[in-house]
Design a protein around this motif. Sequence first.
Motif, PDB file in Angstrom:
ATOM      1  N   GLY A  31       3.058  -1.536  19.305  1.00 16.48           N
ATOM      2  CA  GLY A  31       4.028  -0.823  18.228  1.00 16.48           C
ATOM      3  C   GLY A  31       4.958  -0.643  17.837  1.00 16.48           C
ATOM      4  N   LYS A  32       6.010  -1.312  18.162  1.00 15.43           N
ATOM      5  CA  LYS A  32       7.505  -1.297  18.286  1.00 15.43           C
ATOM      6  C   LYS A  32       8.040  -2.597  18.354  1.00 15.43           C
ATOM      7  CE  LYS A  32       8.358   2.932  19.758  1.00 15.43           C
ATOM      8  NZ  LYS A  32       8.675   3.655  18.874  1.00 15.43           N
ATOM      9  N   THR A  33       8.326  -4.376  19.151  1.00 13.46           N
ATOM     10  CA  THR A  33       8.427  -5.249  19.151  1.00 13.46           C
ATOM     11  C   THR A  33       8.009  -6.338  19.900  1.00 13.46           C
ATOM     12  OG1 THR A  33      10.095  -4.619  20.576  1.00 13.46           O
ATOM     13  CG2 THR A  33      11.268  -3.851  19.053  1.00 13.46           C
ATOM     14  N   ALA A  34       8.589  -7.021  18.445  1.00 13.59           N
ATOM     15  CA  ALA A  34       8.358  -8.222  19.145  1.00 13.59           C
ATOM     16  C   ALA A  34       9.383  -9.681  18.697  1.00 13.59           C
ATOM     17  CB  ALA A  34       7.010  -8.963  18.365  1.00 13.59           C
ATOM     18  N   ILE A  35       9.327 -10.638  19.325  1.00  9.19           N
ATOM     19  CA  ILE A  35      10.173 -11.611  19.595  1.00  9.19           C
ATOM     20  C   ILE A  35       9.500 -13.347  19.251  1.00  9.19           C
ATOM     21  CG2 ILE A  35      12.255 -12.996  20.247  1.00  9.19           C
ATOM     22  CD1 ILE A  35      13.022 -10.420  21.797  1.00  9.19           C
ATOM     23  N   ALA A  36       9.564 -14.256  18.605  1.00  4.46           N
ATOM     24  CA  ALA A  36       9.221 -15.768  18.492  1.00  4.46           C
ATOM     25  C   ALA A  36       9.912 -16.437  17.610  1.00  4.46           C
ATOM     26  CB  ALA A  36       8.030 -15.456  16.829  1.00  4.46           C
ATOM     27  N   THR A  37      10.037 -18.193  17.942  1.00  2.00           N
ATOM     28  CA  THR A  37      10.624 -18.850  18.317  1.00  2.00           C
ATOM     29  C   THR A  37      10.006 -19.838  17.546  1.00  2.00           C
ATOM     30  OG1 THR A  37      10.213 -19.329  20.352  1.00  2.00           O
ATOM     31  CG2 THR A  37      12.768 -17.892  20.516  1.00  2.00           C
ATOM     32  N   LYS A  38      11.012 -20.890  17.340  1.00  2.00           N
ATOM     33  CA  LYS A  38      10.388 -22.290  16.189  1.00  2.00           C
ATOM     34  C   LYS A  38      12.065 -23.270  17.424  1.00  2.00           C
ATOM     35  CE  LYS A  38       9.372 -25.010  12.692  1.00  2.00           C
ATOM     36  NZ  LYS A  38       8.631 -26.034  13.607  1.00  2.00           N
ATOM     37  N   SER A  39      11.420 -24.343  17.290  1.00  2.00           N
ATOM     38  CA  SER A  39      12.768 -25.042  18.201  1.00  2.00           C
ATOM     39  C   SER A  39      12.337 -26.195  16.873  1.00  2.00           C
ATOM     40  CB  SER A  39      12.096 -25.997  18.590  1.00  2.00           C
ATOM     41  OG  SER A  39      11.775 -25.315  20.284  1.00  2.00           O
ATOM     42  N   VAL A  98      19.272 -23.207   7.312  1.00  4.24           N
ATOM     43  CA  VAL A  98      18.709 -23.761   8.425  1.00  4.24           C
ATOM     44  C   VAL A  98      19.013 -25.513   8.077  1.00  4.24           C
ATOM     45  CG1 VAL A  98      17.406 -23.670  10.098  1.00  4.24           C
ATOM     46  CG2 VAL A  98      17.364 -21.642   9.063  1.00  4.24           C
ATOM     47  N   THR A  99      19.900 -25.857   9.028  1.00  5.86           N
ATOM     48  CA  THR A  99      20.065 -27.255   9.264  1.00  5.86           C
ATOM     49  C   THR A  99      19.850 -27.665  10.432  1.00  5.86           C
ATOM     50  OG1 THR A  99      21.715 -27.613   9.196  1.00  5.86           O
ATOM     51  CG2 THR A  99      21.462 -27.432   7.278  1.00  5.86           C
ATOM     52  N   VAL A 100      19.689 -29.078  10.731  1.00  3.37           N
ATOM     53  CA  VAL A 100      19.377 -29.476  12.170  1.00  3.37           C
ATOM     54  C   VAL A 100      20.733 -29.761  12.550  1.00  3.37           C
ATOM     55  CG1 VAL A 100      18.028 -31.220  12.075  1.00  3.37           C
ATOM     56  CG2 VAL A 100      19.403 -32.219  11.168  1.00  3.37           C
ATOM     57  N   THR A 101      21.705 -29.927  11.856  1.00  2.00           N
ATOM     58  CA  THR A 101      23.159 -30.154  12.705  1.00  2.00           C
ATOM     59  C   THR A 101      23.873 -28.157  12.619  1.00  2.00           C
ATOM     60  OG1 THR A 101      24.952 -29.815  10.283  1.00  2.00           O
ATOM     61  CG2 THR A 101      23.829 -31.873  11.074  1.00  2.00           C
ATOM     62  N   CYS A 103      21.402 -25.536  13.876  1.00  2.00           N
ATOM     63  CA  CYS A 103      20.193 -25.048  14.539  1.00  2.00           C
ATOM     64  C   CYS A 103      19.203 -26.100  15.129  1.00  2.00           C
ATOM     65  CB  CYS A 103      19.587 -23.910  13.549  1.00  2.00           C
ATOM     66  SG  CYS A 103      18.242 -23.163  13.640  1.00  2.00           S
ATOM     67  N   SER A 104      18.919 -25.797  16.572  1.00  2.00           N
ATOM     68  CA  SER A 104      17.806 -26.386  17.523  1.00  2.00           C
ATOM     69  C   SER A 104      16.576 -25.213  17.028  1.00  2.00           C
ATOM     70  CB  SER A 104      18.873 -26.466  18.415  1.00  2.00           C
ATOM     71  OG  SER A 104      19.669 -25.366  19.444  1.00  2.00           O
ATOM     72  N   GLU A 105      17.067 -23.800  17.316  1.00  2.00           N
ATOM     73  CA  GLU A 105      15.738 -22.765  17.654  1.00  2.00           C
ATOM     74  C   GLU A 105      16.546 -21.647  15.931  1.00  2.00           C
ATOM     75  OE1 GLU A 105      14.279 -21.669  21.721  1.00  2.00           O
ATOM     76  OE2 GLU A 105      15.582 -19.863  21.157  1.00  2.00           O
ATOM     77  N   LEU A 106      15.120 -20.826  16.542  1.00  2.00           N
ATOM     78  CA  LEU A 106      14.863 -20.236  15.052  1.00  2.00           C
ATOM     79  C   LEU A 106      14.622 -19.325  16.155  1.00  2.00           C
ATOM     80  CD1 LEU A 106      13.895 -20.978  11.624  1.00  2.00           C
ATOM     81  CD2 LEU A 106      15.710 -20.025  11.973  1.00  2.00           C
ATOM     82  N   ARG A 107      14.872 -17.691  15.757  1.00  2.00           N
ATOM     83  CA  ARG A 107      14.603 -16.451  16.677  1.00  2.00           C
ATOM     84  C   ARG A 107      14.346 -15.472  16.094  1.00  2.00           C
ATOM     85  NH1 ARG A 107      15.374 -14.085  22.253  1.00  2.00           N
ATOM     86  NH2 ARG A 107      15.583 -11.893  21.799  1.00  2.00           N
ATOM     87  N   TYR A 108      12.911 -15.249  15.811  1.00  2.00           N
ATOM     88  CA  TYR A 108      12.194 -14.006  15.086  1.00  2.00           C
ATOM     89  C   TYR A 108      12.578 -12.873  16.227  1.00  2.00           C
ATOM     90  CZ  TYR A 108      11.415 -17.702  12.014  1.00  2.00           C
ATOM     91  OH  TYR A 108      11.647 -18.940  10.926  1.00  2.00           O
ATOM     92  N   ILE A 125      14.476  -9.507  11.982  1.00  2.00           N
ATOM     93  CA  ILE A 125      15.978 -10.521  11.755  1.00  2.00           C
ATOM     94  C   ILE A 125      15.780 -11.876  11.837  1.00  2.00           C
ATOM     95  CG2 ILE A 125      17.968 -10.598  12.240  1.00  2.00           C
ATOM     96  CD1 ILE A 125      17.846  -7.521  13.445  1.00  2.00           C
ATOM     97  N   ALA A 126      16.491 -13.019  11.491  1.00  2.00           N
ATOM     98  CA  ALA A 126      15.802 -14.448  12.124  1.00  2.00           C
ATOM     99  C   ALA A 126      17.401 -14.919  12.396  1.00  2.00           C
ATOM    100  CB  ALA A 126      15.667 -15.595  10.957  1.00  2.00           C
ATOM    101  N   LEU A 127      17.787 -15.347  13.537  1.00  2.00           N
ATOM    102  CA  LEU A 127      18.927 -15.975  14.370  1.00  2.00           C
ATOM    103  C   LEU A 127      18.978 -16.838  14.110  1.00  2.00           C
ATOM    104  CD1 LEU A 127      18.260 -13.170  15.816  1.00  2.00           C
ATOM    105  CD2 LEU A 127      20.821 -13.477  15.532  1.00  2.00           C
ATOM    106  N   CYS A 128      19.832 -18.031  14.326  1.00  2.00           N
ATOM    107  CA  CYS A 128      19.908 -19.364  14.724  1.00  2.00           C
ATOM    108  C   CYS A 128      20.948 -19.601  15.652  1.00  2.00           C
ATOM    109  CB  CYS A 128      20.317 -20.379  13.050  1.00  2.00           C
ATOM    110  SG  CYS A 128      19.523 -21.529  12.830  1.00  2.00           S
ATOM    111  N   ASP A 129      20.751 -19.490  17.007  1.00  2.00           N
ATOM    112  CA  ASP A 129      21.343 -20.082  17.594  1.00  2.00           C
ATOM    113  C   ASP A 129      22.445 -18.679  17.927  1.00  2.00           C
ATOM    114  OD1 ASP A 129      20.249 -22.421  18.844  1.00  2.00           O
ATOM    115  OD2 ASP A 129      21.623 -23.438  17.370  1.00  2.00           O
ATOM    116  N   GLY A 130      21.843 -17.752  18.160  1.00  2.00           N
ATOM    117  CA  GLY A 130      22.611 -16.535  18.188  1.00  2.00           C
ATOM    118  C   GLY A 130      23.160 -15.232  16.972  1.00  2.00           C
ATOM    119  N   THR A 131      22.988 -16.664  15.584  1.00  2.00           N
ATOM    120  CA  THR A 131      24.077 -16.288  14.378  1.00  2.00           C
ATOM    121  C   THR A 131      22.768 -15.853  13.575  1.00  2.00           C
ATOM    122  OG1 THR A 131      25.851 -18.055  14.342  1.00  2.00           O
ATOM    123  CG2 THR A 131      25.051 -17.355  12.606  1.00  2.00           C
TER     124      THR A 131
END
Length: 153
Positions: A31-39, A98-101, A103-108, A125-131
């Motif tokens: 009911g609050k939060t979740a995290i997903a990632t994509k390499s 988001v480019t291969v140079t 970002c190695s992982e997207l975090r949602y 919020i989507a982050l690419c390697d922390g950004t």
Amino acid sequence: MMMKTAEQISTALDITPPFLMIDNYELIEKGKTAIATKSISVDDWFFECHLPKSGVMPGTLQIEGMLQTLVLLIYDSFEHGEHRAYVNNINVKLMKAVTVTNCSELRYEATILSMRRGICKGEVIALCDGTKICVGTFSYASPHLMAVPKSAE
């Protein structure tokens, strides 16, 4: 905490690769939060056909990853059974490509802001390697969860 693999995510969302935009998912708080990632890899199919000279992930696929994360959070938080929710409002700000140079992982990171009468509002919020690269607010309608007003007698 509940973890889901790509196969479990695919089954829950009824979406298959290559359109499945998240590799794994973790329910942090129901009911609050979740995290997903994509390499992100140079071998990802979209780099070959979307701005191939620049190697840029389409913003629409970033948004799709955001939506998939939030929908899983909604399905894990409220009784949906075989019913589906649908998007009825999207407000997204894309801040960085988001480019291969870069970002190695997207975090949602998905958060449910409210759920009233079958209408769920959430933020991702989507982050690419922390950004931070994009942020979005979404509204989902779950018709089977909408309360039907009782008639006045």
